[in-house]
Motif scaffolding. Structure first.
Motif, PDB file in Angstrom:
ATOM      1  N   ARG A   1      41.809  34.266  26.860  1.00 55.60           N
ATOM      2  CA  ARG A   1      41.887  35.166  28.010  1.00 55.60           C
ATOM      3  C   ARG A   1      40.860  36.269  27.831  1.00 55.60           C
ATOM      4  O   ARG A   1      40.951  37.066  26.897  1.00 55.60           O
ATOM      5  CB  ARG A   1      43.291  35.743  28.143  1.00 55.60           C
ATOM      6  N   VAL A   2      39.883  36.285  28.708  1.00 53.36           N
ATOM      7  CA  VAL A   2      38.833  37.291  28.643  1.00 53.36           C
ATOM      8  C   VAL A   2      38.445  37.672  30.067  1.00 53.36           C
ATOM      9  O   VAL A   2      38.247  36.804  30.925  1.00 53.36           O
ATOM     10  CB  VAL A   2      37.595  36.773  27.860  1.00 53.36           C
ATOM     11  N   ASP A   3      38.393  38.952  30.344  1.00 48.17           N
ATOM     12  CA  ASP A   3      38.050  39.448  31.678  1.00 48.17           C
ATOM     13  C   ASP A   3      36.534  39.488  31.824  1.00 48.17           C
ATOM     14  O   ASP A   3      35.853  40.286  31.190  1.00 48.17           O
ATOM     15  CB  ASP A   3      38.638  40.839  31.889  1.00 48.17           C
ATOM     16  N   ILE A   4      36.006  38.573  32.654  1.00 44.72           N
ATOM     17  CA  ILE A   4      34.551  38.526  32.831  1.00 44.72           C
ATOM     18  C   ILE A   4      34.109  39.330  34.050  1.00 44.72           C
ATOM     19  O   ILE A   4      32.905  39.424  34.307  1.00 44.72           O
ATOM     20  CB  ILE A   4      34.045  37.073  32.955  1.00 44.72           C
ATOM     21  N   TYR A   5      35.075  39.875  34.790  1.00 44.20           N
ATOM     22  CA  TYR A   5      34.721  40.660  35.963  1.00 44.20           C
ATOM     23  C   TYR A   5      34.485  42.112  35.570  1.00 44.20           C
ATOM     24  O   TYR A   5      34.892  42.578  34.521  1.00 44.20           O
ATOM     25  CB  TYR A   5      35.809  40.537  37.028  1.00 44.20           C
ATOM     26  N   ASP A   6      33.804  42.817  36.418  1.00 45.04           N
ATOM     27  CA  ASP A   6      33.393  44.206  36.193  1.00 45.04           C
ATOM     28  C   ASP A   6      32.311  44.292  35.122  1.00 45.04           C
ATOM     29  O   ASP A   6      31.238  44.843  35.351  1.00 45.04           O
ATOM     30  CB  ASP A   6      34.582  45.098  35.818  1.00 45.04           C
ATOM     31  N   SER A   7      32.572  43.724  33.926  1.00 48.74           N
ATOM     32  CA  SER A   7      31.579  43.822  32.856  1.00 48.74           C
ATOM     33  C   SER A   7      30.442  42.820  33.042  1.00 48.74           C
ATOM     34  O   SER A   7      29.279  43.131  32.771  1.00 48.74           O
ATOM     35  CB  SER A   7      32.240  43.595  31.495  1.00 48.74           C
ATOM     36  N   LEU A   8      30.750  41.593  33.505  1.00 45.00           N
ATOM     37  CA  LEU A   8      29.722  40.545  33.616  1.00 45.00           C
ATOM     38  C   LEU A   8      29.412  40.163  35.062  1.00 45.00           C
ATOM     39  O   LEU A   8      28.262  39.910  35.401  1.00 45.00           O
ATOM     40  CB  LEU A   8      30.171  39.288  32.853  1.00 45.00           C
ATOM     41  N   LEU A   9      30.437  40.071  35.909  1.00 44.23           N
ATOM     42  CA  LEU A   9      30.255  39.594  37.271  1.00 44.23           C
ATOM     43  C   LEU A   9      30.543  40.700  38.275  1.00 44.23           C
ATOM     44  O   LEU A   9      31.412  41.537  38.057  1.00 44.23           O
ATOM     45  CB  LEU A   9      31.177  38.400  37.545  1.00 44.23           C
ATOM     46  N   PHE A  10      29.807  40.683  39.380  1.00 45.11           N
ATOM     47  CA  PHE A  10      29.986  41.711  40.407  1.00 45.11           C
ATOM     48  C   PHE A  10      31.008  41.301  41.460  1.00 45.11           C
ATOM     49  O   PHE A  10      31.317  42.070  42.366  1.00 45.11           O
ATOM     50  CB  PHE A  10      28.647  42.007  41.093  1.00 45.11           C
ATOM     51  N   HIS A  11      31.556  40.102  41.360  1.00 45.77           N
ATOM     52  CA  HIS A  11      32.440  39.568  42.383  1.00 45.77           C
ATOM     53  C   HIS A  11      33.759  40.333  42.437  1.00 45.77           C
ATOM     54  O   HIS A  11      34.253  40.819  41.425  1.00 45.77           O
ATOM     55  CB  HIS A  11      32.726  38.091  42.113  1.00 45.77           C
ATOM     56  N   ALA A  12      34.336  40.394  43.639  1.00 44.88           N
ATOM     57  CA  ALA A  12      35.602  41.095  43.837  1.00 44.88           C
ATOM     58  C   ALA A  12      36.500  40.257  44.740  1.00 44.88           C
ATOM     59  O   ALA A  12      36.081  39.235  45.302  1.00 44.88           O
ATOM     60  CB  ALA A  12      35.361  42.479  44.451  1.00 44.88           C
ATOM     61  N   GLY A  13      37.750  40.701  44.862  1.00 45.14           N
ATOM     62  CA  GLY A  13      38.686  40.134  45.815  1.00 45.14           C
ATOM     63  C   GLY A  13      38.768  38.628  45.828  1.00 45.14           C
ATOM     64  O   GLY A  13      39.192  37.998  44.857  1.00 45.14           O
ATOM     65  N   ARG A  14      38.351  38.021  46.939  1.00 47.10           N
ATOM     66  CA  ARG A  14      38.495  36.579  47.146  1.00 47.10           C
ATOM     67  C   ARG A  14      37.777  35.737  46.105  1.00 47.10           C
ATOM     68  O   ARG A  14      38.099  34.560  45.927  1.00 47.10           O
ATOM     69  CB  ARG A  14      37.952  36.198  48.534  1.00 47.10           C
ATOM     70  N   PHE A  15      36.754  36.312  45.458  1.00 45.05           N
ATOM     71  CA  PHE A  15      35.935  35.530  44.528  1.00 45.05           C
ATOM     72  C   PHE A  15      36.382  35.659  43.069  1.00 45.05           C
ATOM     73  O   PHE A  15      35.801  35.025  42.189  1.00 45.05           O
ATOM     74  CB  PHE A  15      34.464  35.946  44.654  1.00 45.05           C
ATOM     75  N   ARG A  16      37.401  36.462  42.791  1.00 42.39           N
ATOM     76  CA  ARG A  16      37.880  36.613  41.407  1.00 42.39           C
ATOM     77  C   ARG A  16      38.906  35.520  41.118  1.00 42.39           C
ATOM     78  O   ARG A  16      40.107  35.713  41.270  1.00 42.39           O
ATOM     79  CB  ARG A  16      38.472  38.000  41.207  1.00 42.39           C
TER      80      ARG A  16
END
Length: 668
Positions: A332-347
């Motif tokens: 389990r690793v959060d790749i959003y915010d730190s690596l990807l700019f995607h939000a909402g529907r794309f997470r």
């Protein structure tokens, strides 16, 4: 042999005199004709006779000179004017209509002979329209000429096909009351909102306005404050156009997809997209997306698609599934915010069942209820859930955590037969990289185990570094392995990092070696501490510090060391390193801009690597430097040592990682 087709005797002599090697005429291509434009009020019976004779009597004279029972193919060149009419061409239109009737009558009387009348529109640079100087005038009326190359290609296509009867071959034509070509109904789909050109089975050009109001997903796909039209939505738009123009009910397979330029939607404004689809073969469609920001003159996205492509399970499925963790052991690793700019529907990336620098297997959420378009827009999609498809391809960002990746090309996208129930599993494997681009094959499976989609040759471009002050351990491992391979020039080097305060060193070592596909029982430790795998060119090195274990393997000399950065005085470091190495630590600190303790710890860890590799603790070190101040590389003879200082987690202490690899060259 030359003959006047209006002279029956001349034709008969030409056929008789032509060398036939004992065979009979089996095919006829009849293209003779005369055209003298004139107003219908000025035409006399002789004018009609003059224009009709080469076409109608000419074909009759040729048929009279050959054995009709031996014929297998007769092709006559007619004209679209026989259907559409044209000012000043009443007699020419009649001649071509009679020619078509003569040709079809032949097939009825001789069913073993395939008969075709090709009703051509005007050609450019050659042909009757060009000789009469009518090409430009017709173009002003919206009648586009056929290029000679395209005309020959289409002629060959028709001859190789099984077509019979009358075949109309034309460029674009305006809406004519005498020739209703369009006739089809454009399906109600989001991205073909305003059709501009529609010939069913041939061509579709449609415009659509996209904005945050009509396309709420744009707010979830922002980079540096700009709303980017997602690549998966571009593919959905192309799929809708392909289905609309062909009438196909099966999902398309895409080939040669290229994302040439980003489609940026201005804030609080609309962007007009133009979707273009042209059927180039019975099973192929050429596609493109343009926009008003570039005057509809530049392809931002282009692709080809087909509807008869192979669909099935990837040949390497078994190897893809090797090494997959159980759900309980998933990473389990959060790749959003730190690596990807995607939000909402794309997470949609939940967890990883495997995560390495060149491959991964991610779980993708597809069970969300998302409104992709505003309530007044059609919501039907031709492809699977856009958010899940986007997550499946961007999950590979965790394999390259130090560089922002954007897709630029795809060789082929194959649709599977799965119902796409979730969650999905996306398997990705790197097939090539050159430091600035990365190529992956990605296979996505539904919860039923059936293939949803495969992306072959998906190429990502490195658009800039991703800076990180601290690292989650799974991402750190991939960052270390990629950077070390590059800096020590050893592409076969493998690296593993394990942690756990409640796990013994031996357990962590066994786990790390297993990650390197090496069993602990196979590793032999020499009296000098160097580890090797007997009967193999592979060497192994393991290091422990606090609750961390670092392990590396590679052919030839290899070693690693872990050292926490501890605060010491200049005197203490001088006593530990010696005067020469303390001076080198000062140079390193100046180069990297870091403190004395971090620079000195790099030296200490590098010397430990030298000792483990058999070179000796006091082997000389030379600073190589680098393009990233967080990485410092040293050289000792033929050995390269890459060092990296970072913290683990927001509150973690600084840790120094050092990895040595290279040849046996003892040069100083």
């Amino acid at each position: 042999a030359r003959a006047d087709v209006t002279d029956a005797a001349s034709v008969a002599r030409a056929v008789t005199d032509a060398p036939a090697d004992g065979g009979k005429v089996a095919g006829i291509l009849h293209g003779a004709g005369i055209n003298r434009p004139a107003s219908i009020r000025n035409l006399e019976a002789d004018d009609f006779h003059e224009i009709c004779t080469p076409k109608v009597d000419g074909l009759r004279n040729i048929l009279a000179a050959v054995d009709p029972d031996a014929l297998r193919l007769v092709v006559s060149f007619g004209s679209v004017i026989a259907r559409s009419g044209l000012q000043g061409e009443a007699h020419y239109g009649l001649a071509n209509e009679w020619l078509a009737k003569e040709t079809s009558d032949l097939e009825r009387s001789h069913p073993r002979c395939r008969c075709l009348t090709l009703e051509w529109s005007v050609w450019s640079g050659t042909g009757m329209g060009d000789r009469l100087g009518r090409v430009d005038a017709l173009a002003r009326q919206g009648i586009e000429a056929i290029s000679p190359d395209m005309g020959v290609d289409v002629l060959c296509d028709v001859l190789y096909s099984k077509a019979r009867g009358n075949v109309l071959l034309t460029g674009r034509l305006p809406e004519l009351p005498t020739l209703p070509l369009r006739g089809g109904v454009v399906p109600l789909l989001r991205f073909i909102e305003t059709p501009r050109v529609f010939y069913p089975g041939i061509e579709l050009v449609a415009d659509v306005d996209v904005s945050r109001g009509t396309d709420p997903y744009l707010a979830d796909h922002e980079l540096d404050g700009l709303s980017l039209f997602p690549g998966v939505m571009a593919l959905e738009a192309l799929a809708q156009a392909a289905v609309a123009v062909t009438g196909s009910t099966s999902p398309p397979t895409f080939e040669n997809v290229a994302f040439h330029r980003s489609l940026v939607v201005p804030a609080d404004e609309k962007l007009t997209l133009r979707i273009l689809a042209l059927v180039t073969r019975p099973d192929r469609v050429r596609l493109a997306i343009r926009c008003d920001n570039t005057g509809f003159s530049v392809d931002h996205v282009s692709a080809e698609c087909r509807f008869d492509a192979w669909r099935g399970t990837p040949a390497d499925l078994e190897s893809l599934q090797a090494g997959i963790r159980s759900p309980e052991e998933a990473i389990r690793v959060d790749i959003y915010d730190s690596l990807l700019f995607h939000a909402g529907r794309f997470r949609r990336v939940g967890k990883y069942f495997s995560l390495e620098s060149r491959s991964c297997c991610a779980e993708i959420d597809v069970d969300r209820e998302c409104s992709w378009f505003s309530a007044l827009r059609p919501g039907t999609l031709q492809l699977h859930d856009p958010g899940a498809r986007d997550a499946a391809i961007h999950a590979v960002q965790a394999c390259v955590p130090d560089s922002r990746l954007l897709p630029t090309r795809v060789e082929r996208i194959v649709q599977g037969g799965s119902s796409a129930s979730g969650p999905w599993r996306a398997f990705a494997r790197e097939t090539a990289s050159d430091g600035t681009s990365y190529v992956y094959d990605i296979h996505v499976f539904g919860s039923d185990g059936e293939l949803c989609e495969s992306w072959y040759g998906l190429r990502f471009r490195d658009v800039g570094p991703i800076a990180a002050d601290c690292w989650a351990l799974p991402l750190l491992r991939n960052h270390l392995e990629r950077q070390v391979r590059k800096r020590v020039c050893n592409d076969r080097l493998r690296l593993a990092v394990r942690n756990g305060a409640d796990i013994s060193k031996s357990a962590r070592r066994s786990d790390a070696l297993a990650a390197l596909q090496t069993e602990s029982a196979l590793v032999f430790r020499r009296p000098d501490g160097k580890r090797t795998v007997p009967a193999s060119e592979t060497e192994v090195s393991v290091s422990h510090a606090t609750d961390l274990t670092l392990a590396v393997s590679a052919p030839g000399p290899v070693a690693c060391d872990l050292e926490p950065v501890r605060e010491r005085s200049a005197v203490e470091w001088s006593d530990l390193l010696g005067t020469e190495y303390a001076g080198l630590a000062h140079t390193v600190a100046s180069h990297s801009g870091e403190g004395r303790d971090a620079a000195a710890t790099r030296i200490w860890a590098s010397r430990e690597c030298l000792k483990k590799s058999g070179a000796g603790f006091d082997a000389p070190l030379t600073l190589v430097g680098g393009d990233d101040s967080r990485w410092v590389t040293f050289r000792s003879g033929g050995r390269e040592i890459a060092t990296f200082v970072t913290c683990l987690g927001p509150a973690g202490a600084e840790m120094t990682f050092a990895v040595l690899a290279g040849g046996d060259d003892a040069r100083v």
